[in-house]
Design an enzyme around this catalytic site. Structure first.
Site, PDB file in Angstrom:
ATOM      1  CB  CYS A  17     -38.245  -1.072  16.525  1.00  0.00           C
ATOM      2  SG  CYS A  17     -38.334  -2.219  17.927  1.00  0.00           S
ATOM      3  CG  HIS A 129     -32.911  -3.742  29.471  1.00  0.00           C
ATOM      4  ND1 HIS A 129     -33.163  -4.632  28.447  1.00  0.00           N
ATOM      5  CD2 HIS A 129     -33.623  -2.624  29.183  1.00  0.00           C
ATOM      6  CE1 HIS A 129     -33.989  -4.067  27.571  1.00  0.00           C
ATOM      7  NE2 HIS A 129     -34.279  -2.851  28.002  1.00  0.00           N
ATOM      8  CD  GLU A 131     -31.018  -6.278  23.936  1.00  0.00           C
ATOM      9  OE1 GLU A 131     -29.881  -6.300  23.438  1.00  0.00           O
ATOM     10  OE2 GLU A 131     -31.840  -5.362  23.702  1.00  0.00           O
TER      11      GLU A 131
END
Length: 283
Positions: A17, A129, A131
């Site tokens: 991405c 995680h 993030e």
């Protein structure tokens, strides 16, 4: 072409991405100038790509290492970081090369604003995680993180709650969670904060995977996005294999004349999918 005469096609919509491309481009530019660069955590959840960059001089460190580091440059990857990281950098005269994804930065700001407004925040995301740790950090650790609605069954939540999501979670699951919380009687403020470049892959993959006998999905095992997209592939083409490297491919997985589609996560480099294609065509 090998004995199996496999017809192999790579999904051109798969692969990095823009947030990952941005971080890797930035890292490579500095590596070329400086010869080495520290990176806080794996720059991307793909071991093959991490090893490629380590060979160029990328040095992966953790938060304990950061506390011991002084007067250096450190890259913050696309996942973003909690406020504590920036404070440590300031104290240790560390120059942060901030490659946080703009989508993640915007989400961090929204969560901080909600927290400053005294809202009761819950975050749909993967425990541990990178993030999610950064997102929870915007609330001084007050936000409740859950990765499945069942985790909330025995939790005494306040009547009014604000729901956010990790950017790479499933849109379908997010809205199912939203509906379930409303059905349970909560006054819910739901924020769909899923990255559309990720969530729109669901629709693209649906179309792609149905064109082939078999699908080879290429992703790092640590990738949350990879797990989501693999399940999409599996749903629409049950003959889907998950591989992280060329070494995990075996001839017995395929039959003569198979048509094979190769897809990948937002953390999967195109060069790795191309290597998989070359390997398959040799069978």
């Amino acid at each position: 072409m090998g004995e199996y005469n496999l017809q192999v096609t790579i999904d051109q919509d798969s692969g990095f991405c823009f947030g990952v491309v941005y971080a890797i481009d930035m890292a490579e530019e500095i590596l070329e100038e400086q010869g080495y660069l520290y990176c806080l955590g794996d720059i991307v959840h793909n071991d093959e790509e991490v090893e490629r960059l380590k060979a160029k001089g990328l040095r992966i460190i953790d938060h304990d290492d950061l506390k011991m580091l002084h007067n250096e440059k450190v890259l913050i990857r696309a996942h973003g970081e909690a406020p504590d990281t920036y404070r440590t950098a300031l104290e240790n005269n560390i120059m942060l090369i901030d490659a946080s994804c703009p989508v993640v930065l915007k989400l961090q700001h929204r969560i901080k604003t909600s927290h400053d407004s005294k809202e009761n925040i819950i975050i749909f995301g993967k425990h541990g995680h990178a993030e999610v740790i950064g997102l929870q950090g915007q609330t001084n650790g007050d936000a409740l993180v859950f990765q499945d609605i069942a985790e909330l069954d025995n939790v005494d939540l306040p009547k009014q709650i604000t729901l956010y999501s990790q950017t790479t979670k499933s849109t379908e699951k997010f809205y199912a969670i939203k509906d379930e919380l409303i059905n349970r009687g909560y006054e819910l403020k739901a924020n769909d904060t899923i990255c559309r470049q990720v969530s729109n892959r669901d629709k693209d993959l649906h179309t792609f995977v149905t064109k082939f006998n078999k699908i080879v999905f290429v992703s790092g095992k640590k990738s949350s996005n990879g797990k989501v997209l693999f399940e999409v592939c599996k749903k629409y083409n049950p003959d889907t294999y998950f591989v992280s490297s060329v070494d995990e491919l075996h001839p017995e997985m395929f039959a003569t004349g198979d048509t094979i589609g190769i897809a990948g996560a937002t953390s999967t480099p195109m060069w790795l999918m191309q290597d998989v294609k070359v390997a398959l065509e040799k069978f």
